[in-house]
Design an enzyme around this catalytic site. Structure first.
Site, PDB file in Angstrom:
ATOM      1  N   LYS A  66       1.065  -4.065   9.506  1.00 36.42           N
ATOM      2  CA  LYS A  66       0.951  -2.941   8.544  1.00 36.42           C
ATOM      3  C   LYS A  66      -0.352  -2.200   8.478  1.00 36.42           C
ATOM      4  O   LYS A  66      -1.510  -2.869   8.708  1.00 36.42           O
ATOM      5  CB  LYS A  66       1.327  -3.508   6.846  1.00 36.42           C
ATOM      6  CG  LYS A  66       0.980  -2.372   5.798  1.00 36.42           C
ATOM      7  CD  LYS A  66       1.130  -3.046   4.461  1.00 36.42           C
ATOM      8  CE  LYS A  66       0.695  -2.058   3.328  1.00 36.42           C
ATOM      9  NZ  LYS A  66       0.705  -2.655   1.916  1.00 36.42           N
ATOM     10  N   GLU A  90      -4.480  -1.172 -10.066  1.00 33.99           N
ATOM     11  CA  GLU A  90      -4.645  -2.659  -9.586  1.00 33.99           C
ATOM     12  C   GLU A  90      -5.884  -3.146  -9.663  1.00 33.99           C
ATOM     13  O   GLU A  90      -6.973  -2.615  -9.617  1.00 33.99           O
ATOM     14  CB  GLU A  90      -4.503  -1.882  -7.957  1.00 33.99           C
ATOM     15  CG  GLU A  90      -4.395  -3.100  -7.036  1.00 33.99           C
ATOM     16  CD  GLU A  90      -3.983  -2.549  -5.669  1.00 33.99           C
ATOM     17  OE1 GLU A  90      -4.247  -3.477  -4.679  1.00 33.99           O
ATOM     18  OE2 GLU A  90      -3.785  -1.389  -5.213  1.00 33.99           O
TER      19      GLU A  90
END
Length: 441
Positions: A199, A250
């Site tokens: 990723k 986050e």
């Protein structure tokens, strides 16, 4: 102000006398301090408390790969020299952040923002559980007492003003173009198919010219209303540096004693125009193989990074985090540490999470460096605070922008995995621009 940096930082910090004192305050508008104070200024607002701070009794800066260790050691020495009896909610803290990458900058966008910068404010106003505290630091107890009286008088005499709206955008420039973005994604997918990557998170920047300067207090007030469960932040290291601000959902890490709170936030979709459409999009996200695979990688990596220092790591139930313009997959993660740790040890271990970097970490970082045609600076990097116990809270600085004069640069990214589609990822990035675009348009 004492600026501490380099090899002499720890010695200088341990020799720097600092005294702190505090006082309860009556109710007042939370953005008054930012309106009347000179740089450096800091705003930090989370679900549990709201802090505004200004001035610098001391600041810490560091560059290069050892920046986390330098700040940690300097902060520890600085707090060891601190005297004064201050209630825990009002305690002095070092506020600041780090650059995403260490090392040389590719352009001048982030001038004034070092690889690491933290400030011990001269004045700090904290709202916590319905109470407000004024805290000051100074070189001696007498100066601290005088400063406390002076700032209480200044805050009491300050008046709030009518809020202004967004300044308006007159021009914009995107990096990369849509065509270049498609080529970048295809190159990343080729590396994933060849097993060089699992990723990688690729970002874009959007530079805008404004019809007038941004009022950061007013922009933050609007973000407070739209994103109350996010961390709203603003850092202005100096008069010429501009302000890096945003509303990030986050959490990188929050440490209290030996308890760690963090989580995975990866996998995104939009919000629906109706309740039924919104719920349909949420269910589609929960069932998405691509998004769940991307999310699994983040959860797995965070657990692996915490395992060496934790007695146990627990993972909560995966759910949908709904924000004003976007929905995310979210998994809460908790850990009980095996001993005393400084929050910056955990920050260094966790940054960058696969939600903003990729896997394997080194290969993903090299791909980001070689692919992105702009400097991330503090975007997607840790920002937050440290206290004298080595506890602290750090967020990942996404949904953010750097404003300077009549310009602003916005940043947003998308996680690329095996079955990513370049056009869908482009659309996802545009959704992630919306929180900051809404404060400028």
């Amino acid at each position: 102000m004492e600026t501490l940096h380099g090899d002499e930082a720890v010695g200088a910090a341990s020799e720097l006398p600092v005294s702190a004192c505090s006082r309860r305050l009556e109710d007042f508008s939370p953005d008054v301090l930012q309106r009347i104070a000179d740089a450096p200024t800091v705003v930090w607002r989370g679900p549990r408390e709201s802090i505004a701070a200004a001035g610098a009794t001391a600041s810490v800066s560091a560059d290069g790969p050892d920046r986390f260790e330098t700040v940690r050691e300097t902060a520890t020495a600085l707090f060891e020299s601190l005297t004064g009896d201050v209630p825990r909610p009002a305690r002095p803290r070092l506020f600041g952040g780090f650059a995403f990458h260490d090392g040389a900058r590719s352009d001048t966008t982030w001038d004034g923002f070092p690889d690491a910068w933290f400030v011990l404010p001269r004045v700090q106003v904290t709202a916590h559980n319905g109470a407000r505290w004024l805290t000051v630091t100074a070189e001696t107890p007498d100066i601290a007492t005088e400063r406390l009286d002076d700032w209480q008088e200044r805050l009491a005499g300050a008046t709030d003003r009518e809020r202004s709206g967004p300044p308006g955008i007159v021009d914009e420039r995107r990096t990369p173009s849509r065509e270049d973005w498609r080529e970048q994604i295809e190159a990343a997918l080729s590396d994933i198919r060849a097993a060089r990557l699992r990723k990688v998170v690729l970002a874009q920047s959007l530079s805008v010219d404004l019809a007038g300067p941004v009022s950061i207090p007013d922009a933050l007030a609007r973000l407070d209303g739209t994103y109350p469960d996010c961390y709203r932040f603003a850092f202005t290291p100096g008069d010429e540096a501009g302000t890096f601000f945003g509303a990030t959902p986050e959490t990188l890490v929050s440490l209290t004693d030996r308890t760690v709170r963090t989580g995975a936030l990866a996998g995104s979709t939009g919000r629906g125009d109706t309740r039924n459409e919104d719920e349909w999009l949420a269910e589609e996200l929960l069932d998405s193989d691509k998004d769940n695979h991307e999310h699994d990688l983040v959860v797995e990596a965070i657990r692996e990074q915490l395992d060496p220092v934790a007695e146990r790591v627990t993972t909560g139930k995966r759910s949908i985090r709904k924000l004003a313009t976007v929905q995310h997959l979210e998994t809460p993660i908790r850990a009980a540490l095996d001993g005393d740790r400084h929050v910056l040890e955990l920050v260094e271990a966790l940054h960058p999470t696969p939600a903003v970097g990729g896997l394997p970490p080194d290969a993903a970082l090299e791909t980001i460096k070689s692919t992105e045609a702009f400097d991330r600076g503090w975007y997607a990097a840790p920002v937050g605070w440290i206290d004298a116990d080595g506890d602290g809270t750090f967020a990942v600085a996404i949904r953010s922008a750097l404003a300077r004069d009549r310009t602003a640069t916005l940043f947003a990214g998308a996680g690329i995995v095996a079955d990513s589609d370049p056009d869908r990822e482009w659309d996802e990035v545009q959704l992630k621009y919306r929180p900051m675009l809404d404060e400028l348009e």
